[in-house]
Design a protein around this motif. Structure first.
Motif, PDB file in Angstrom:
ATOM      1  N   PRO A 158       0.798  -1.225   0.000  1.00 18.10           N
ATOM      2  CA  PRO A 158       0.000   0.000   0.000  1.00 18.10           C
ATOM      3  C   PRO A 158       0.829   1.272   0.000  1.00 18.10           C
ATOM      4  N   LEU A 159       2.128   1.175   0.253  1.00 21.61           N
ATOM      5  CA  LEU A 159       2.911   2.403   0.300  1.00 21.61           C
ATOM      6  C   LEU A 159       3.990   2.466  -0.775  1.00 21.61           C
ATOM      7  N   GLY A 160       3.872   1.621  -1.774  1.00 28.02           N
ATOM      8  CA  GLY A 160       4.835   1.675  -2.868  1.00 28.02           C
ATOM      9  C   GLY A 160       4.804   3.048  -3.518  1.00 28.02           C
ATOM     10  N   PRO A 161       5.891   3.432  -4.197  1.00 29.74           N
ATOM     11  CA  PRO A 161       5.898   4.752  -4.846  1.00 29.74           C
ATOM     12  C   PRO A 161       4.792   4.858  -5.894  1.00 29.74           C
ATOM     13  N   GLU A 162       4.241   6.062  -6.046  1.00 37.48           N
ATOM     14  CA  GLU A 162       3.138   6.262  -6.992  1.00 37.48           C
ATOM     15  C   GLU A 162       3.649   6.574  -8.391  1.00 37.48           C
ATOM     16  N   THR A 163       2.920   6.108  -9.378  1.00 36.57           N
ATOM     17  CA  THR A 163       3.169   6.569 -10.736  1.00 36.57           C
ATOM     18  C   THR A 163       2.353   7.857 -10.866  1.00 36.57           C
ATOM     19  N   GLY A 164       2.502   8.546 -11.956  1.00 35.52           N
ATOM     20  CA  GLY A 164       1.710   9.764 -12.102  1.00 35.52           C
ATOM     21  C   GLY A 164       0.317   9.490 -12.647  1.00 35.52           C
ATOM     22  N   VAL A 165      -0.010   8.211 -12.840  1.00 33.98           N
ATOM     23  CA  VAL A 165      -1.234   7.885 -13.581  1.00 33.98           C
ATOM     24  C   VAL A 165      -2.415   7.674 -12.631  1.00 33.98           C
ATOM     25  N   PRO A 166      -3.535   8.341 -12.908  1.00 33.65           N
ATOM     26  CA  PRO A 166      -4.690   8.171 -12.038  1.00 33.65           C
ATOM     27  C   PRO A 166      -5.261   6.752 -12.096  1.00 33.65           C
ATOM     28  N   LEU A 167      -5.904   6.365 -11.021  1.00 35.48           N
ATOM     29  CA  LEU A 167      -6.465   5.028 -10.921  1.00 35.48           C
ATOM     30  C   LEU A 167      -7.962   5.055 -11.198  1.00 35.48           C
ATOM     31  N   GLN A 168      -8.409   4.113 -11.984  1.00 33.64           N
ATOM     32  CA  GLN A 168      -9.824   4.030 -12.348  1.00 33.64           C
ATOM     33  C   GLN A 168     -10.164   2.551 -12.497  1.00 33.64           C
ATOM     34  N   VAL A 169     -11.086   2.047 -11.678  1.00 36.83           N
ATOM     35  CA  VAL A 169     -11.352   0.612 -11.745  1.00 36.83           C
ATOM     36  C   VAL A 169     -12.500   0.226 -12.675  1.00 36.83           C
ATOM     37  N   HIS A 170     -13.144   1.208 -13.273  1.00 38.91           N
ATOM     38  CA  HIS A 170     -14.136   0.890 -14.307  1.00 38.91           C
ATOM     39  C   HIS A 170     -13.434   0.798 -15.662  1.00 38.91           C
ATOM     40  N   TYR A 171     -14.193   0.482 -16.710  1.00 41.20           N
ATOM     41  CA  TYR A 171     -13.715   0.485 -18.102  1.00 41.20           C
ATOM     42  C   TYR A 171     -12.605  -0.534 -18.371  1.00 41.20           C
ATOM     43  N   SER A 172     -12.590  -1.632 -17.630  1.00 43.31           N
ATOM     44  CA  SER A 172     -11.554  -2.632 -17.900  1.00 43.31           C
ATOM     45  C   SER A 172     -11.835  -3.919 -17.127  1.00 43.31           C
ATOM     46  N   TRP A 173     -10.875  -4.848 -17.201  1.00 41.93           N
ATOM     47  CA  TRP A 173     -10.987  -6.145 -16.531  1.00 41.93           C
ATOM     48  C   TRP A 173     -10.993  -6.045 -15.010  1.00 41.93           C
ATOM     49  N   THR A 174     -10.689  -4.890 -14.444  1.00 45.18           N
ATOM     50  CA  THR A 174     -10.735  -4.764 -12.987  1.00 45.18           C
ATOM     51  C   THR A 174     -12.161  -4.536 -12.476  1.00 45.18           C
ATOM     52  N   PHE A 175     -13.079  -4.196 -13.395  1.00 46.22           N
ATOM     53  CA  PHE A 175     -14.429  -3.845 -12.971  1.00 46.22           C
ATOM     54  C   PHE A 175     -15.071  -4.932 -12.094  1.00 46.22           C
ATOM     55  N   LEU A 176     -15.150  -6.158 -12.586  1.00 52.99           N
ATOM     56  CA  LEU A 176     -15.831  -7.210 -11.813  1.00 52.99           C
ATOM     57  C   LEU A 176     -15.080  -7.603 -10.539  1.00 52.99           C
ATOM     58  N   PRO A 177     -13.775  -7.895 -10.629  1.00 51.42           N
ATOM     59  CA  PRO A 177     -13.071  -8.287  -9.396  1.00 51.42           C
ATOM     60  C   PRO A 177     -13.070  -7.198  -8.321  1.00 51.42           C
ATOM     61  N   TRP A 178     -12.846  -5.961  -8.729  1.00 50.77           N
ATOM     62  CA  TRP A 178     -12.791  -4.888  -7.717  1.00 50.77           C
ATOM     63  C   TRP A 178     -14.136  -4.761  -7.011  1.00 50.77           C
ATOM     64  N   HIS A 179     -15.230  -4.715  -7.786  1.00 51.56           N
ATOM     65  CA  HIS A 179     -16.542  -4.558  -7.160  1.00 51.56           C
ATOM     66  C   HIS A 179     -16.913  -5.777  -6.312  1.00 51.56           C
TER      67      HIS A 179
END
Ligand code: C2O
Length: 632
Positions: A174-195
């Protein structure tokens, strides 16, 4: 991956050191010891080579899973009306822990005892359940804001992960360094597992608040066209219910859609506003079956159903997609797109006082409505059902429906808070089997079968057979436009090769699903969009029924206030406007068969019916880069 990297590091170090040590020591040695050492060196080289190959192999399958937590950077989320929202979560009081499979009770004969999620329209007839359910939410709502289990913080989990409040991370934890890219769990394969994992913890928290480990969420069985009231907003969420239910109530819902109205998966708020969406209940039910059929049954591959890959660096809220830098556009799966309609239909849409379509109609607000969790419980159920549906789609008829198996998918990582207020680090691989999480769903296969075995009406008999050569092909990697009027394109088809089958991991070409792909559709964050697609029916328009043979699926984009509304609408095309770039996949095997197209030489006409942008002038439309054939 981190393991692999250290491994390679140490391997290199030892191979660099060996020759020097060898030289120093060789001077004083005799002939036999020199020989021995030469042999040792040979072995060392072999081992190095093997390790190197292993590492290369690992890296080729293990790219960069998305890693995210709710710690560190968190930005406020702008909405159309009012000040930006603070969706950030409190920090954990203890060190984050890793997910561990829950211990599931067993019967004397060793069978797992799973909690059962039951249909909302059935459960609401059980006053005991409704009381318990209401009490759990009342207690959750009474928790202080500092408690990550509070209803407010449960809402924030969704608001933040689904609206780019956080950034992706570079390394696990949870504390790894951040990339500059925003996180979005919709619009991809993460949608079902995350929810799924979001709901899992939400349910565990509710259960612990009423000290009932057997408590399970209901599922709003909106796909069910068999039971009269299944697809209505369940009465237990509305006022004037027979049992006290204040904690389940939410004021921001579209009262035009209250019972006896049934959820319409062909729903289009724009048509409704124009007074042109006047279907009978029976027509709505047919359309619902047809949408379910096209969004779930025809989606045989993981990509078609779950959505496209999402790896570190993917920014599906970027205005451009830099493909050479490995960026991919967003790509929702069939399930996600069907689920969006239920959001749109339930929220306050078409209400000028509520441009954000709260609550359900906007992902920023959606989880403020308790019905959200019941809606997603059904989405979660449909993921399980999907895996059991027989092929019926590909030529082979023998393809199994399976989740992705790539490590990028399995090792994607998120954090949630559990019932003990601990932050838990969860991987996608932990989510794939609901029974391992300790729950199951009531079997409603009778109603599922209605859409699984759905047969659309026969093809339209067009007076003059349309000729595909009358229509232009889309300009590849160019500028293509979808306005408020339907647009038709010719799509040149070709047969799939063995190579494609190999790449897709199926046995032969007959196991492939043919896709029509709309590439990189550019949609302003603040816009509503819906595209229904028809094959060989260029006469299709906004009022064409969706229960026809030519219809192949839908895409819905919900507006979200991700744009700075201090700018007026006329300025919104300026640089400050944020776009979502999405690729949309329609599955056409079954439709082609219905239309009598059994070869790969016949070109087809693809008609895209845009259901219109909100507040749009006739000129408002969307662009996309290409329309192409693909196989999955
Ligand atoms: Cu994250 Cu139904 O939405």
């Amino acid at each position: 991956m981190a393991k692999g990297m250290t491994h390679r590091g140490s391997t290199f170090r030892s191979s660099e050191q060996t020759p020097q040590i060898f030289l120093q020591k060789q001077q004083g040695w005799g002939r036999s010891s020199a020989l021995k050492t030469r042999q040792q060196l040979k072995w060392a080289v072999y081992i190095c080579a093997i390790l190197f190959c292993l590492q290369a192999l690992l890296e080729s399958v293990d790219a960069k899973p998305v890693l995210a937590s709710s710690l560190g950077f968190c930005k406020k989320v702008p909405v159309l009306k009012g000040a930006p929202l603070h969706c950030c979560l409190p920090s954990p009081k203890r060190k984050p822990i890793r997910f561990r499979s829950p211990r599931i009770p067993r019967t004397l004969t060793g069978r797992l005892i799973l909690r059962e999620r039951k249909p909302a329209h059935v459960l609401q007839r059980d006053p005991k359940y409704v009381r318990k359910y209401n009490l759990a939410y009342a207690r959750m709502k009474a928790l202080p804001d500092t408690d990550p289990r509070s209803f407010l913080n449960q809402w924030r989990v969704h608001c933040s992960f689904c609206n780019e409040a956080f950034k992706q991370r570079k390394t696990p934890g949870p504390l790894g360094p951040e990339t500059g890219v925003p996180l979005q769990v919709h619009y991809s394969w993460t949608f079902l597992p995350w929810h799924r994992m979001y709901l899992y913890y939400h349910e565990r928290i509710l259960a612990s608040l009423i000290n009932d480990p057997t408590f399970a969420l209901p599922f709003w069985n909106w796909d069910n066209q068999l039971d009269q009231d299944a697809a209505m907003i369940p009465a237990m969420f509305l006022s004037n219910f027979s049992v006290p239910n204040a904690a389940l109530f939410d004021e921001f819902r579209n009262s035009n859609h209250f019972p006896p109205k049934i959820l319409h998966l062909g729903y289009n708020s724009k048509l409704e506003a124009e007074g042109k969406q006047n279907l009978t209940n029976q027509q709505i039910r047919y359309e619902n079956l047809c949408v379910m059929y096209n969004q779930v049954v025809t989606k045989i591959s993981a990509r078609d159903f779950l959505g496209g890959p999402y790896v570190v660096g993917t920014d599906n809220s970027a205005a451009t997609v830099n493909a050479s830098a490995g960026e991919v556009p967003g790509e929702s799966g069939g399930m996600e797109n069907a689920h969006n309609v239920a959001h749109e239909w339930t929220g306050l849409i078409n209400d000028p006082n509520h441009p954000d379509n709260e609550d359900m109609g906007n992902f920023i607000y959606a989880a403020r409505d308790p019905i959200f969790y019941s809606h997603h419980s059904n989405v979660d159920r449909l993921w399980d059902v999907w895996k059991t549906i027989p092929d019926k789609v590909t030529k082979s008829g023998s393809r199994k429906r399976m989740d992705y198996t790539s490590r990028d998918f399995l090792d994607s990582e998120f954090t949630f808070y559990d019932e003990n207020q601990d932050m838990v680090i969860v991987k996608v691989r932990d989510s794939l089997d609901s029974s391992k999480l300790g729950y199951k769903f009531t079997d409603v296969s009778k109603s599922d079968k209605m859409w699984i075995n759905y047969e659309p009406l026969p093809p339209h008999q067009s007076p003059k057979k349309s000729n595909s050569s009358d229509y232009p092909a889309a300009a590849p990697s160019g500028y293509n436009y979808i306005g408020t009027d339907p647009v038709s394109f010719r799509l040149d088809r070709r047969a799939p090769t063995k190579e494609i089958a190999r790449q897709r991991g199926v046995k032969n070409v007959d196991q492939l699903q043919e896709n029509v792909v709309l590439e990189k559709v550019k949609i302003p964050h603040s816009e509503y969009a819906r595209f229904d697609v028809f094959i060989n029916y260029p006469a299709a328009n906004r009022q064409t029924h969706l229960y026809m043979s030519e219809y192949v699926g839908t895409f819905t984009h919900l507006p979200s206030g991700m744009v700075d509304m201090s700018k007026s609408v006329s300025e919104s095309s300026s640089k400050s406007e944020k776009f979502r770039i999405v690729t949309i996949r329609y599955c056409v095997n079954a439709a082609l068969r219905r239309l009598g197209i059994t070869d790969y030489n016949t070109d087809i006409i693809v008609t895209i019916v845009s259901k219109g942008a909100r507040n749009s002038s006739p000129k408002t439309g969307f662009t996309f880069t290409n329309l192409k054939q693909d196989f999955q």
